[in-house]
Design a protein around this motif. Structure first.
Motif, PDB file in Angstrom:
ATOM      1  N   SER A 192       0.801  -1.237   0.000  1.00 14.59           N
ATOM      2  CA  SER A 192       0.000   0.000   0.000  1.00 14.59           C
ATOM      3  C   SER A 192       0.825   1.274   0.000  1.00 14.59           C
ATOM      4  O   SER A 192       0.353   2.313  -0.437  1.00 14.59           O
ATOM      5  CB  SER A 192      -0.941   0.020   1.208  1.00 14.59           C
ATOM      6  OG  SER A 192      -1.998  -0.865   0.982  1.00 14.59           O
ATOM      7  N   LYS A 238       3.981   0.313  -3.061  1.00 14.12           N
ATOM      8  CA  LYS A 238       3.333  -0.044  -4.329  1.00 14.12           C
ATOM      9  C   LYS A 238       4.005  -1.220  -5.040  1.00 14.12           C
ATOM     10  O   LYS A 238       4.167  -1.208  -6.257  1.00 14.12           O
ATOM     11  CB  LYS A 238       3.290   1.170  -5.271  1.00 14.12           C
ATOM     12  CG  LYS A 238       2.530   2.355  -4.729  1.00 14.12           C
ATOM     13  CD  LYS A 238       1.076   1.977  -4.572  1.00 14.12           C
ATOM     14  CE  LYS A 238       0.254   3.039  -3.925  1.00 14.12           C
ATOM     15  NZ  LYS A 238      -0.060   4.131  -4.761  1.00 14.12           N
ATOM     16  N   LYS A 256      -6.902  -6.425   0.289  1.00 16.55           N
ATOM     17  CA  LYS A 256      -6.271  -5.100   0.298  1.00 16.55           C
ATOM     18  C   LYS A 256      -4.978  -5.092  -0.515  1.00 16.55           C
ATOM     19  O   LYS A 256      -3.965  -4.504  -0.126  1.00 16.55           O
ATOM     20  CB  LYS A 256      -6.025  -4.626   1.730  1.00 16.55           C
ATOM     21  CG  LYS A 256      -7.335  -4.440   2.488  1.00 16.55           C
ATOM     22  CD  LYS A 256      -7.195  -3.538   3.683  1.00 16.55           C
ATOM     23  CE  LYS A 256      -8.564  -3.236   4.279  1.00 16.55           C
ATOM     24  NZ  LYS A 256      -8.561  -2.284   5.355  1.00 16.55           N
ATOM     25  N   PHE A 292      -4.012  -3.714   9.193  1.00 15.13           N
ATOM     26  CA  PHE A 292      -4.795  -3.522   7.963  1.00 15.13           C
ATOM     27  C   PHE A 292      -5.186  -2.059   7.771  1.00 15.13           C
ATOM     28  O   PHE A 292      -5.879  -1.724   6.827  1.00 15.13           O
ATOM     29  CB  PHE A 292      -6.051  -4.403   7.986  1.00 15.13           C
ATOM     30  CG  PHE A 292      -5.732  -5.865   7.921  1.00 15.13           C
ATOM     31  CD1 PHE A 292      -5.273  -6.434   6.735  1.00 15.13           C
ATOM     32  CD2 PHE A 292      -5.846  -6.672   9.042  1.00 15.13           C
ATOM     33  CE1 PHE A 292      -4.964  -7.782   6.665  1.00 15.13           C
ATOM     34  CE2 PHE A 292      -5.531  -8.021   8.980  1.00 15.13           C
ATOM     35  CZ  PHE A 292      -5.080  -8.575   7.789  1.00 15.13           C
ATOM     36  N   SER A 293      -4.766  -1.197   8.707  1.00 15.32           N
ATOM     37  CA  SER A 293      -5.022   0.229   8.547  1.00 15.32           C
ATOM     38  C   SER A 293      -3.800   0.978   9.101  1.00 15.32           C
ATOM     39  O   SER A 293      -3.843   1.557  10.188  1.00 15.32           O
ATOM     40  CB  SER A 293      -6.310   0.618   9.276  1.00 15.32           C
ATOM     41  OG  SER A 293      -6.548   1.986   9.139  1.00 15.32           O
ATOM     42  N   LEU A 294      -2.728   0.934   8.349  1.00 18.14           N
ATOM     43  CA  LEU A 294      -1.464   1.497   8.821  1.00 18.14           C
ATOM     44  C   LEU A 294      -1.543   3.010   8.920  1.00 18.14           C
ATOM     45  O   LEU A 294      -2.322   3.648   8.213  1.00 18.14           O
ATOM     46  CB  LEU A 294      -0.340   1.105   7.856  1.00 18.14           C
ATOM     47  CG  LEU A 294      -0.098  -0.398   7.664  1.00 18.14           C
ATOM     48  CD1 LEU A 294       0.912  -0.638   6.561  1.00 18.14           C
ATOM     49  CD2 LEU A 294       0.364  -1.045   8.961  1.00 18.14           C
ATOM     50  N   TYR A 332      -1.844   6.215  -1.336  1.00 15.44           N
ATOM     51  CA  TYR A 332      -1.721   4.989  -0.559  1.00 15.44           C
ATOM     52  C   TYR A 332      -2.711   3.940  -1.036  1.00 15.44           C
ATOM     53  O   TYR A 332      -3.761   4.252  -1.588  1.00 15.44           O
ATOM     54  CB  TYR A 332      -2.008   5.265   0.927  1.00 15.44           C
ATOM     55  CG  TYR A 332      -1.010   6.171   1.605  1.00 15.44           C
ATOM     56  CD1 TYR A 332       0.359   6.017   1.399  1.00 15.44           C
ATOM     57  CD2 TYR A 332      -1.435   7.164   2.479  1.00 15.44           C
ATOM     58  CE1 TYR A 332       1.263   6.842   2.036  1.00 15.44           C
ATOM     59  CE2 TYR A 332      -0.532   7.990   3.123  1.00 15.44           C
ATOM     60  CZ  TYR A 332       0.821   7.830   2.890  1.00 15.44           C
ATOM     61  OH  TYR A 332       1.709   8.646   3.514  1.00 15.44           O
ATOM     62  N   GLY A 333      -2.367   2.690  -0.719  1.00 16.02           N
ATOM     63  CA  GLY A 333      -3.294   1.600  -1.018  1.00 16.02           C
ATOM     64  C   GLY A 333      -4.341   1.470   0.084  1.00 16.02           C
ATOM     65  O   GLY A 333      -4.413   2.298   0.996  1.00 16.02           O
ATOM     66  N   LYS A 334      -5.111   0.390  -0.006  1.00 16.79           N
ATOM     67  CA  LYS A 334      -6.256   0.233   0.901  1.00 16.79           C
ATOM     68  C   LYS A 334      -5.863  -0.069   2.343  1.00 16.79           C
ATOM     69  O   LYS A 334      -6.682   0.077   3.250  1.00 16.79           O
ATOM     70  CB  LYS A 334      -7.152  -0.897   0.385  1.00 16.79           C
ATOM     71  CG  LYS A 334      -7.892  -0.553  -0.884  1.00 16.79           C
ATOM     72  CD  LYS A 334      -8.685  -1.738  -1.351  1.00 16.79           C
ATOM     73  CE  LYS A 334      -9.385  -1.431  -2.665  1.00 16.79           C
ATOM     74  NZ  LYS A 334      -9.992  -2.629  -3.244  1.00 16.79           N
ATOM     75  N   ALA A 335      -4.644  -0.540   2.557  1.00 21.21           N
ATOM     76  CA  ALA A 335      -4.269  -0.949   3.910  1.00 21.21           C
ATOM     77  C   ALA A 335      -3.662   0.193   4.727  1.00 21.21           C
ATOM     78  O   ALA A 335      -3.037  -0.046   5.749  1.00 21.21           O
ATOM     79  CB  ALA A 335      -3.299  -2.122   3.847  1.00 21.21           C
ATOM     80  N   VAL A 336      -3.831   1.413   4.252  1.00 20.78           N
ATOM     81  CA  VAL A 336      -3.338   2.558   5.015  1.00 20.78           C
ATOM     82  C   VAL A 336      -4.539   3.420   5.395  1.00 20.78           C
ATOM     83  O   VAL A 336      -5.473   3.577   4.599  1.00 20.78           O
ATOM     84  CB  VAL A 336      -2.324   3.383   4.182  1.00 20.78           C
ATOM     85  CG1 VAL A 336      -1.883   4.619   4.946  1.00 20.78           C
ATOM     86  CG2 VAL A 336      -1.106   2.536   3.837  1.00 20.78           C
TER      87      VAL A 336
END
Lengths: 208, 439
Positions: free
Chosen positions: A48, A51, A85, A193-195, B330-334
């Motif tokens: 994420s 990339k 994700k 999962f939500s850094l 950012y991707g989905k995990a941020v």
């Protein structure tokens, strides 16, 4: 040419990864040190933020992550992979399948190693970056030293990054004096999962 | 004064005289009639549509009634009554008063604001048809004649060839050439896309009768909705509506300090310096106290900048380095951060498929022999600025002559990080000449 080489430090600013492929093995000195938590965080960071294409290999007999990531997926090297994700999760993977995947794909690979027995240890040895997580808590410290004394896993200690979940500076220095190895603070990741941005620096440091 | 055509009486259902008084025959064929009637009990005008039972299309009139009955909207005519007589099937619906969009545009030049407002309303009606029932209804007959403008409402009329999506495979290919999509007229691959195409044609028609005839943002919406290639056409009518709503918001924002919210920088070819120029504009704005953010639409340039610049700081998905501010994707995990407010400089690479809501396009051309010589259709529009990079004065003059448009020569720079005085001077000149800032 010599003049050009003098500027090699250009590529080292901020230590952000540049390679296209890298394998990272994460193991604990025992169980319940948060190996999966850190492994998932690293996989998500690599995908994420950096990339990169990432494959997460869960090296254990029974999956802990199936309920979280197991909804939709595809096959990678004949193994079912769950996409969540952006990261491809290969769950409850055998050492042989892990080796095959590591050899066949161009993606970054994060190996969540449940134990370092001969079988799984061989996969861990194949990883370019090896991370070992333990704790300097008084009742857990002995496991770290036992692991380092164990001869069955033939690893060059200089290639391993050691992390401590206890985060006690005095004990970390004690570890360095005894083993000649640096013990780093294990990052505290609230939700893998939500850094959050404040967590990036430590995660990046783990994989460089 | 009541008017009736001779011979048309036979198509007026018998036995309706106690309820309806025929005012006018609006349309008739061998087996069908559309009548304007007066509903006697309350003295209100209604439309009565009748078809002879022997007609092979007799069922179609009922299906139209059924289709409309399932939809609750003030923008679609209400169905009042469905009945049969010995020979005829008929139903009555609301008489929609107002002026058709075609008639209105005969007399009026539409303002950009009204164009967007009407287009959004049309999208809303089609969205209701596509989403409110058990299955999508394909209208198939969008054209200016069927859009009725009322004082404070817009209505869609004539659902004669509307069908349910499940009936699309067996439906006869019908529609009005010039307004209907090719696949609709050929009777293949029929789905919601056919209505999206027709809406796009109506928007194009409105644009040609408006004071926004050269607005490239509206043209981009039309291009995307009327693309003959179904895979490239806008997928849902809601997307079209959202794109139009962005243009509406743009009008409000333009009242601010500067006349642009989003600037797209796009290159005619690879390696003409698009990223460098976009970053330079971003640095220029920030150095002048205007909050500006660089965003790469194609690649991960900000990530690369992060890896190369020492002392860069990350905060709220923005990378800060001196006067540079770049948005990290950012991707989905941020954890998701709300995008900051400010002037966005979008680096579009060589992709001319730029977002619709940009206010200004900076088109970068090179002068090397191998650089491409063809230009996008919107190149001559007033919101497009041309910068010639890596060039000499003669090359820039050639391009200016070819395009009959002012071309700015970008200075050759060695320092890739900081804005040079020469760059500052050129960017200032561009913004001043093109009146990007209110003066």
């Amino acid at each position: 040419m010599k003049r050009f080489l003098r500027f090699k430090h250009w590529n080292k600013n901020n230590n952000i990864i540049r390679n296209n492929k890298k394998t990272i093995g994460i193991a604990g000195v025992g169980s319940n040190y948060g190996v999966t938590h850190i492994s998932v965080s690293l996989a998500n960071y690599i995908h994420s933020v950096l990339k990169k294409q990432v494959i997460y290999i869960e090296l254990r007999d029974k999956s802990d992550l199936l309920n979280v990531v197991g909804t939709k997926g595809d096959a990678i090297c004949g193994k079912e992979a769950f996409l969540y994700k952006g990261v491809n999760y290969i769950l409850a993977c055998s050492s042989q399948s892990a080796m095959d995947i590591m050899a066949a794909t161009d993606a970054w690979i994060v190996v969540d190693t449940s134990s370092l027995d001969a079988d799984y240890g061989a996969v861990y040895l194949q990883c370019e970056t090896k991370i070992m997580i333990g704790s300097m808590q008084p009742w857990k410290r002995k496991y770290y030293y036992e692991r380092l004394r164990t001869k069955d896993i033939r690893i060059n200690m200089n290639n391993i990054k050691f992390y401590d979940t206890y985060k006690n500076k005095r004990k970390m220095n004690e570890f360095r004096n005894l083993t000649k190895q640096q013990l780093r603070e294990c990052p505290h990741i609230e939700n893998p999962f939500s850094l959050q941005e404040k967590e990036f620096e430590q995660l990046n440091e783990m994989i460089t | 004064m009541h008017f009736r055509k001779e011979g048309a009486d036979k198509l007026i259902p018998t036995g309706i005289d106690d309820k309806y008084e025929v005012i006018r025959i609006l349309q008739e064929s061998a087996a069908t009639a559309v009548l304007l009637v007066n509903y006697k009990p309350i003295g209100a005008f209604r439309i009565l549509k009748a078809i002879h039972k022997a007609s092979p299309d007799a069922h179609s009139i009922l299906s139209e009634a059924h289709l409309l009955q399932g939809i609750k909207s003030s923008q679609i005519p209400t169905i009042y009554d469905v009945d049969t007589t010995k020979e005829m099937i008929y139903f009555t619906e609301e008489y929609v008063e107002g002026i058709s969009l075609r008639d209105y545009l005969h007399k009026t030049v539409l303002s950009r604001k009204d164009l967007i407002r009407i287009a959004i309303e049309i999208c809303k009606i089609i969205d209701i048809l596509h989403t409110s029932g058990a299955e999508p209804i394909l209208y198939r007959d969008m054209k200016p004649e069927h859009v009725i403008l009322q004082e404070d409402n817009i209505k869609l009329i004539d659902f004669g060839i509307a069908i349910k999506k499940s009936e699309a495979k067996s439906a006869k290919p019908m529609g009005t050439p010039g307004w209907a999509a090719k696949e609709q007229l050929e009777g293949s691959n029929l789905d919601e896309s056919c209505d999206i195409y027709s809406v796009g044609k109506v928007i194009a028609f409105m644009q040609s009768h408006s004071d926004a005839a050269d607005d490239f943002r509206i043209k981009r919406i039309v291009e995307k909705t009327t693309d003959p290639d179904l895979s490239k056409r806008t997928k849902t009518i809601r997307e079209v509506k959202e794109q139009l709503e962005k243009l509406k918001i743009l009008n409000i924002n333009n009242k601010g300090r500067y006349l642009a919210d989003k600037i797209a920088v796009v290159g005619a070819d690879h390696a003409v310096g698009v990223t460098h120029i976009a970053v330079a504009f971003n640095r220029f704005f920030n150095s002048r106290g205007i909050d500006s953010y660089y965003k790469d639409m194609e690649k991960d340039s900000v990530l690369n900048i992060w890896s190369n610049l020492k002392g860069a700081k990350l905060e709220g998905s923005v990378l800060y380095h001196k006067s540079f501010r770049g948005i990290l994707n950012y991707g989905k995990a941020v954890k998701q951060y709300a995008p900051p407010n400010g002037l966005y400089v979008l680096d579009c690479g060589t992709n001319i498929d730029i977002p619709e809501d940009v206010d200004l396009i900076i088109y970068v051309v090179g002068s090397a022999l191998w650089n491409q010589a063809s230009y996008p259709s919107w190149i001559k529009e007033k919101d497009v600025i041309i910068i010639n990079n890596f060039s000499d004065r003669i090359s820039a003059m050639h391009i200016a002559k070819e395009l009959s448009k002012k071309v700015y020569r970008y200075p050759l720079v060695e320092n890739k990080i900081d804005l040079t005085k020469a760059e500052d001077k050129v960017i200032s000149a561009i913004l001043r000449n093109e009146k990007i800032f209110k003066v």
